[in-house]
Design an enzyme around this catalytic site. Structure first.
Site, short mmCIF file in Angstrom:
data_model
loop_
_atom_site.label_atom_id
_atom_site.label_comp_id
_atom_site.label_asym_id
_atom_site.label_seq_id
_atom_site.Cartn_x
_atom_site.Cartn_y
_atom_site.Cartn_z
N GLY A 70 0.96 8.88 2.98
CA GLY A 70 1.57 10.19 2.84
C GLY A 70 3.08 10.20 2.92
CG ASP A 81 -1.39 6.50 13.02
OD1 ASP A 81 -2.54 6.96 13.17
OD2 ASP A 81 -0.90 6.25 11.90
N GLY A 115 0.84 -1.19 0.00
CA GLY A 115 0.00 0.00 0.00
C GLY A 115 0.87 1.23 0.00
#
Length: 671
Positions: A25, A150, A22
């Site tokens: 950013g 995160d 994948g």
């Protein structure tokens, strides 16, 4: 490079790209083969933007290594290991890659999406278990001064090898990448650093002080973990659970949680950081209702290869005094059973090194329970299952021969690799040993040469039991809980099955098939109150999960105007399948099954008093249905090889099915 790296390309002279995982950013992620480690899979993470020139890349790499160095100290089996950083030059551009371990499994986000398509979500027990497995990991990283930053369903993976959650994609790594880009490129272009570049986190998951000002602390991760729990339970995104006007969480209407979990999540989600839990151990204490350990080892230790898949976390520093050198069979003289009279309060908070291997073992052996008579009463029945208190297994005493020491070392390694608690292991082997040598019941074996033959027999039984557990197909999570299952757990599982319109009879049929396929000697015995009964309950837990995932459950639905349906498939040894069909009283049902002779077939009605067939070798049934509701057709294999089946179901007078067929199948009626 700007379009992504094509499979087959080798980077750094070592890593051959297999596929792209994948991109985000800060660059792309790839699965690659490590050519220097026998083509072992790993993950490459590319960091963008790409700086210009060798000098720029060197300075960027130095800053990145200095800022990210602490992440390389993390050595925890539920955190992918960071291996190295390397750089690649192409067309005057430098590309920086970070290499880490590959985790086989699915993200919790992917699992949630799959379940949502089936109209399902995560149960409270599953989410609480996730928190119990993850909080010690957070306690570990926080003790090293690392904040994840995160936490979200797409940064948690359910590892397929052992069923444990793994913490991936540390925001700290992205933080470093952002800082590198801001400082280096900012200095080159504008002479300044963008303050917003370092405020990382997912909108809705990260608390406001992190998103707006970049302020993070351990309770920032705890806040994000609470949001993750709510998303998994409700199946809704954070923005759908928060009032946009007041920024207050508004999730209670979306779920029906226990009082204990509601209060824990409320405190984790407080908008003012000082009003939240300040450490993961505080959350553990509230979840378990017992004092949680606060002193953890913080110095990483190298782990032996055998422990690569063990669910281990840093152990508390304070350790219980080791038992005497006497070789235990059952230190309580065989009286450790579910029917123990009186009250027993267990608060065990540590297990430390096992022999010379210096194992890090779980610090979650914290569980408070109360037993009275034959009925165990949990201090809080809403608490999920947690592993039973364990005991320290001491190294073999020096009086033993080298052969016996090696034998016991091998048993210990096999037990720990399976995640089986030592106390349960001893009880299980004791019971089998005593059945063979009844005159030894309750007598601990000594270290003297006179007991050497009996110790060898005990070890042989232990090896046999461990082999059966290893080949039993039990999930890793269920094996870890052996020794802690109670009758309240069975009641909870019954209720969960009933929500699927499945009775405990069908649930137990599935568990019996799996259990007796591996332990056929228990057929016809009363084993529920013996240690082996814990294994059966573990199978019940796994079979409930299989039903909830629809792996072993299928609803037969008749198309408009149709009166017949045919289903077919294959069952492996010990496997079973439950078919449910919503039918009405007065309908004429005809069932025909084609399968192996030794398969067992049951047909259960909507309420407990209605049984049309039970553990039968009959293959047909015809008659008028006595009541409305969900009928269960249960097929289990007693064959030692795969079998095929074809089930034909015909139901006439379909017009009567327009009546509210499930009025008589409230969950309480099934049981």
């Amino acid at each position: 490079m700007s379009q992504g790296i094509q499979p087959g390309l080798t980077l750094g002279g070592r890593y051959r790209v297999v596929r792209q995982l994948g991109h985000g950013g800060f660059g792309r992620a790839y699965v690659a083969q490590d050519l220097n480690r026998f083509n072992e899979l790993c993950v490459l993470k590319e960091f963008a933007p790409q700086v210009q020139g060798t000098y720029a890349l060197q300075k960027t790499e130095e800053l990145f290594e200095r800022e990210a160095g602490v992440l390389y100290q993390l050595q925890h089996p539920q955190i992918p290991r960071f291996r190295e950083i390397f750089r690649v030059m192409r067309q005057e551009k430098g590309f920086l890659f970070l290499v880490q371990d590959f985790v086989e499994g699915q993200t919790y986000y992917a699992i949630l999406e799959q379940r949502k398509r089936q109209g399902l979500g995560f149960s409270e027990a599953e989410v609480t278990q996730l928190m119990l497995h993850l909080l010690p990991v957070l306690q570990y990283i926080h003790s090293l001064g690392v904040i994840h930053r995160d936490i979200a369903p797409d940064n948690l993976m359910l590892r397929s090898t052992d069923g444990l959650p793994v913490l991936i994609d540390f925001g700290g790594v992205k933080q470093v990448a952002a800082t590198v880009a801001s400082q280096f490129l900012g200095a080159a272009n504008s002479g300044g650093i963008s303050s917003s570049a370092t405020c990382l986190g997912k909108v809705g998951y990260a608390p406001q002080e992190q998103m707006l000002r970049g302020i993070v602390s351990p309770n920032s991760d705890l806040y994000a973990l609470a949001v993750t729990a709510l998303v998994l339970i409700t199946g809704r995104e954070p923005q759908q659970l928060m009032d946009p006007q007041t920024l207050r969480w508004n999730w209670r209407q979306q779920s029906n949680l226990s009082i204990n979990l509601r209060s824990v999540l409320d405190k984790m989600l407080q908008p003012i950081p000082g009003e939240r839990y300040q450490s993961a151990s505080e959350v553990l204490q509230s979840l378990l209702g017992s004092p949680a350990p606060t002193a953890y080892q913080t110095t990483p230790q190298p782990l032996p290869e055998i422990e690569a898949t063990l669910p281990i976390v840093p152990s508390p520093v304070n350790q219980p005094s080791p038992p005497t050198a006497e070789v235990p069979l059952s230190s309580s003289g065989g009286n450790r059973s579910p029917g123990l009279l009186g009250k027993l309060l267990l608060l065990v908070i540590s297990i430390a090194a096992v022999g010379s291997l210096s194992f890090w073992v779980t610090s979650m052996w914290i569980h408070a329970r109360m037993e009275s008579g034959d009925k165990d009463k949990s201090l809080n029945v809403d608490n999920p299952l947690v592993p039973a208190p364990d005991e320290v297994e001491t190294p073999p005493p020096p009086q033993f021969s080298p052969e016996e020491q090696q034998r016991k070392q091998t048993l210990r390694q096999q037990r720990t690799s399976l995640g089986v608690a030592y106390r349960f292991y001893v009880d299980l082997v004791d019971e089998e040993f005593w059945s063979k040598y009844p005159n030894q019941r309750g007598r601990p074996l000594s270290v003297e040469p006179g007991d050497a033959q009996l110790r060898e027999e005990w070890d042989a039984i232990a090896a046999e039991q461990l082999e059966k557990l290893e080949e039993s197909d039990l999930s890793s999570a269920s094996r870890q809980l052996l020794g802690s299952y109670k009758s309240v757990d069975l009641n909870r599982w019954k209720n969960e099955a009933n929500k699927l319109h499945v009775s405990s009879r069908a649930l137990y049929d599935l568990a019996d098939a799996k259990f007796l396929e591996r332990f056929p000697e228990e057929q016809g015995k009363k084993f529920i109150d013996k240690p082996i009964g814990q294994v059966w309950q573990a199978f019940v837990a796994d079979m409930l999960m299989a039903l909830q995932s629809r792996e072993t459950l299928e609803q037969i639905v008749f198309e408009q105007g149709a009166v017949s349906q045919e289903v077919s498939g294959t069952l492996q040894p010990g496997e079973g399948k439950v078919f449910i069909a919503q039918l009405s009283a007065g309908q004429l049902m005809n069932v025909k099954l084609q399968t192996a002779r030794r398969a067992l077939f049951s047909i259960y009605g909507p309420t407990r008093g209605t049984t049309l067939l039970e553990d039968s070798r009959d293959r047909t049934w015809s008659g008028e249905l006595p009541e409305s509701g969900f009928y269960e057709l249960v097929l289990v294999s007693k064959v030692s090889e795969p079998i095929n089946y074809q089930l034909d179901l015909t139901v006439e007078n379909q017009e009567s099915s327009e009546s509210p067929a499930d009025e008589s199948t409230e969950p309480g009626d099934l049981q």
